[in-house]
Design a protein around this motif. Structure first.
Motif, short mmCIF file in Angstrom:
data_model
loop_
_atom_site.label_atom_id
_atom_site.label_comp_id
_atom_site.label_asym_id
_atom_site.label_seq_id
_atom_site.Cartn_x
_atom_site.Cartn_y
_atom_site.Cartn_z
N TRP B 205 110.15 87.94 33.79
CA TRP B 205 110.77 86.63 33.54
C TRP B 205 112.02 86.51 34.41
CZ3 TRP B 205 115.77 85.67 32.34
CH2 TRP B 205 116.12 84.37 31.92
N HIS B 206 112.16 85.36 35.03
CA HIS B 206 113.40 85.10 35.76
C HIS B 206 113.89 83.71 35.41
CE1 HIS B 206 116.11 84.06 39.10
NE2 HIS B 206 116.46 85.33 38.99
N GLU B 207 115.20 83.55 35.26
CA GLU B 207 115.74 82.29 34.75
C GLU B 207 115.42 81.07 35.60
OE1 GLU B 207 120.04 83.95 35.52
OE2 GLU B 207 120.22 81.84 35.12
N LYS B 208 115.19 81.25 36.89
CA LYS B 208 114.87 80.12 37.74
C LYS B 208 113.45 80.14 38.27
CE LYS B 208 118.54 77.57 37.78
NZ LYS B 208 118.50 76.20 37.24
N LEU B 209 112.89 81.34 38.33
CA LEU B 209 111.57 81.46 38.97
C LEU B 209 110.43 81.56 37.97
CD1 LEU B 209 112.76 83.92 41.74
CD2 LEU B 209 112.27 81.50 42.02
N GLY B 210 110.76 81.49 36.69
CA GLY B 210 109.72 81.49 35.67
C GLY B 210 109.15 82.87 35.38
N THR B 211 107.88 82.89 34.98
CA THR B 211 107.27 84.16 34.57
C THR B 211 106.03 84.46 35.40
OG1 THR B 211 105.95 83.00 32.92
CG2 THR B 211 108.02 83.95 32.16
N LYS B 212 105.66 85.73 35.36
CA LYS B 212 104.43 86.16 36.01
C LYS B 212 103.93 87.39 35.25
CE LYS B 212 102.68 86.40 40.69
NZ LYS B 212 103.01 86.48 42.11
N THR B 213 102.62 87.48 35.07
CA THR B 213 102.10 88.63 34.33
C THR B 213 101.18 89.47 35.21
OG1 THR B 213 100.34 87.23 33.50
CG2 THR B 213 102.18 87.59 32.02
N ALA B 214 100.99 90.70 34.80
CA ALA B 214 100.07 91.60 35.50
C ALA B 214 99.44 92.54 34.47
CB ALA B 214 100.82 92.42 36.56
N GLU B 215 98.22 92.98 34.77
CA GLU B 215 97.56 93.92 33.88
C GLU B 215 97.73 95.32 34.44
OE1 GLU B 215 93.86 92.12 32.52
OE2 GLU B 215 93.30 94.16 31.85
N VAL B 216 98.10 96.25 33.60
CA VAL B 216 98.38 97.61 34.05
C VAL B 216 97.64 98.60 33.15
CG1 VAL B 216 100.22 99.24 34.66
CG2 VAL B 216 100.73 96.82 34.46
N THR B 217 97.10 99.64 33.76
CA THR B 217 96.47 100.68 32.94
C THR B 217 97.14 102.03 33.23
OG1 THR B 217 94.39 99.48 32.99
CG2 THR B 217 94.27 101.81 32.40
N ILE B 218 97.49 102.68 32.16
CA ILE B 218 98.09 104.02 32.29
C ILE B 218 97.06 105.02 31.76
CG2 ILE B 218 99.95 105.54 31.53
CD1 ILE B 218 101.72 103.11 31.22
N THR B 219 96.76 105.99 32.58
CA THR B 219 95.82 107.02 32.13
C THR B 219 96.58 108.32 31.93
OG1 THR B 219 95.31 107.40 34.43
CG2 THR B 219 93.74 106.07 33.19
N ASP B 220 96.37 108.92 30.78
CA ASP B 220 97.06 110.15 30.38
C ASP B 220 98.56 110.04 30.64
OD1 ASP B 220 94.65 111.17 29.58
OD2 ASP B 220 94.19 111.96 31.56
#
Lengths: 324, 239
Positions: B205-220
């Motif tokens: 989240w950024h106050e002027k640039l809005g939001t962006k999401t990403a999918e992340v996978t952590i293994t072990d």
């Protein structure tokens, strides 16, 4: 009282324009101090505007009380006594609304009501001032021409009042910069209201690093512009239609139309300067001035003036005669 | 075989966060675009604050390095933590008012965690939080009141805090029901630690640039790297 009220409206405009409405979090005290004992040295930043507004409002409140007491004991005309009491009630209600806006974090409805009631109170002060003027005391009947102009000026007064309501809604819904250009937007007088138009408006705002606006905000802003231009055209039309009228009234109409022209320019400058507080507040002040002048011209051209001179005694006599 | 005593010790240490069996998500947030020049803040209304700054102070709503490294972006796990409950840290998060600016400009804390609002300026401030979900408040902090404690009851991304006395003061607070968040520094980097293996949705989240999401996978125990690039929405081309 008229001038102090006008200054109070300007001070209120500065509070909103500088975003200082909540610079003093408590009410009726100021940071725990009784209003008049708050140290002047602490009146910095937003406190200067908000506390200053409260002090001027207190002066207006005191003037109103003194005036009403004086009217009650010295004035026989019934309508003035009644209007004076209504004015006192209005100023008390206005003070309470000011308190509510602070304690409830500027709720839009109450803030708009507070702004509109300020203009209403200002109209009352003008009517009362007129009542004590030579013209207001003169027991003369207006000519037919005056009677015709009254219809037009009263329509203009209603239109201006409505415009001030829309202006208040615009200010308190943060719609003042919904369209960032003036008098055109992207080459057209009015923006569209479709989804595509909103995207275009918001991308234009983003160019200026401003937050996006909603369709409602764009509509309110557009209505304010349309009515502003309509008032200008209507004002010119009245002046044109009654150009042969009594010189004094024609001069007033000239002043009115000039003020409307200045007001439209001020509105444009407010937009182009991204709502510079002083410009925006002068815009509010001029709006009040236009309304006041409309009320004044309407009073001067009142077709039926008998009731202006009705005293408590004469109304009792009239009632007695009717009974008999 | 691990002894029972050691097992108890490990559970305790894990609970207080000294050791962690999880991985971490690290990365950078960059801004792609022309970096706007931040306006100088006019503090003439408050000479005490002006005197505190030897060099001109600028607004902080978009701070980016030469290569777009974005400061003050709030990165947090949006989904994937399940129903796990996290203890509320006893340590307060500090928001200082020093030189009539909020320090830090962006911060995060957990629901119920104390936010210690300091008044290092020794002047009159008011703290006005404008949340959409939590309860709004506007409190005076006179010069003699050096500390003030507030808490938030509900998660909220993000709520602004302002001082209406000094209208240039503006900060942002992220309230979450977990500790998996970070705020980017000058290098635009962030690190969210102590995550279990699994898939997460991470948001910036950024106050002027809005939001962006990403999918992340952590293994072990292996961490993951996520790089975000934020830009202004493109101007709609005319037909």
């Amino acid at each position: 009282m008229v001038l102090v009220t006008l200054f109070l409206i300007f001070a209120g405009g500065m509070v909103t324009s500088t975003g200082s409405g909540l610079a003093v979090p408590d009410w009726p005290t100021t940071y725990g101090y009784q209003m008049f004992s708050f140290p002047i040295s602490e009146m910095v930043g937003g406190i200067f505007y908000e506390h200053g507004h409260r002090l001027i409002a207190a002066i207006v409140g005191c003037l109103t009380v003194v005036f009403v007491v004086w009217v009650w004991f010295k004035e026989n005309r019934l309508w003035i006594r009644r209007l004076a009491c209504l004015t006192l009630l209005t100023v008390v209600l206005q003070g309470l609304l000011g308190g509510i806006t602070v304690l409830f974090f500027l709720p839009t409805g109450i803030s708009v009501f507070h702004a509109v009631l300020a203009q209403t109170f200002f109209c009352f002060t003008i009517i009362l001032a007129y009542a004590f003027s030579d013209d207001g005391r003169a027991q003369k009947q207006n000519t037919e021409k005056y009677k015709r102009i009254f219809t037009y000026t009263i329509i203009l007064t209603i239109l201006v009042y409505f415009q001030l309501v829309i202006g208040a809604i615009m200010r308190h819904t943060h719609s003042g910069l919904a369209l960032l250009d003036f008098p055109f937007f992207e080459g057209v007088i009015l923006s569209g209201f479709s989804g595509d138009a909103i995207v275009e408006i918001n991308s234009s705002r983003m160019e200026n690093w401003l937050d996006p606006v909603s369709l409602g905000q764009i509509l309110i802003h557009s209505i304010h512009r349309i009515i502003g231009f309509a008032i200008g055209i209507f004002g010119i039309a009245i002046m044109w239609k009654f150009k042969g009228i009594h010189k004094k009234t024609l001069r007033l109409l000239w002043v009115l139309v000039s003020l409307i022209g200045i007001q439209i320019v001020l509105g444009g400058i407010s937009v182009l300067t991204l709502k510079a507080p002083i410009i925006t507040s002068i815009h509010v002040l001029t709006g009040a001035g236009i309304l006041g002048l409309c009320v004044f011209i309407s009073l001067r051209t009142l077709p039926v003036r008998d009731w202006l001179f009705m005293t408590k005694k004469s109304s009792l006599e009239k009632a007695g005669l009717e009974k008999a | 075989m691990i002894s029972r005593k050691l097992q108890v010790q490990m559970i305790f240490l894990s609970a207080v966060g000294i050791i962690s069996a999880g991985g971490s998500i690290t990365g950078t947030v960059k801004y792609d675009g022309k970096i706007p020049r931040m306006k100088k803040l006019k503090m003439d209304a408050e000479p005490i604050c002006s005197a505190k700054h030897l060099t001109p102070v600028t607004a902080e709503w978009l701070l980016a390095g030469e290569n777009g490294e974005l400061k003050n972006a709030f990165v947090y796990i949006k989904e994937g933590l399940g129903n796990r409950e996290y203890p509320v840290p006893e340590e307060p998060v500090v928001l200082d008012q020093n030189g009539c600016i909020y320090s830090p400009h962006v911060l995060g804390l957990q629901v119920g965690q104390n936010l210690e609002i300091r008044n290092s300026d020794g002047i009159l401030h008011n703290i006005h939080a404008k949340p959409a979900v939590n309860k709004e408040f506007n409190r005076a902090q006179p010069k003699f009141k050096k500390k003030m404690i507030v808490t938030f009851d509900k998660p909220e991304i993000m709520l602004p805090v302002t001082c209406d006395v000094h209208p240039w003061m503006r900060g942002w607070i992220g309230v979450l029901n977990h500790p998996c968040f970070a705020v980017t520094d000058e290098s635009g980097t962030f690190s969210i630690d102590s995550l279990d293996a699994g898939s997460y949705i991470i948001e910036v989240w950024h106050e002027k640039l809005g939001t962006k999401t990403a999918e992340v996978t952590i293994t072990d125990d292996k961490g993951a790297i996520v790089d975000f690039v934020l830009k202004r929405p493109p101007k709609k081309p005319k037909n």
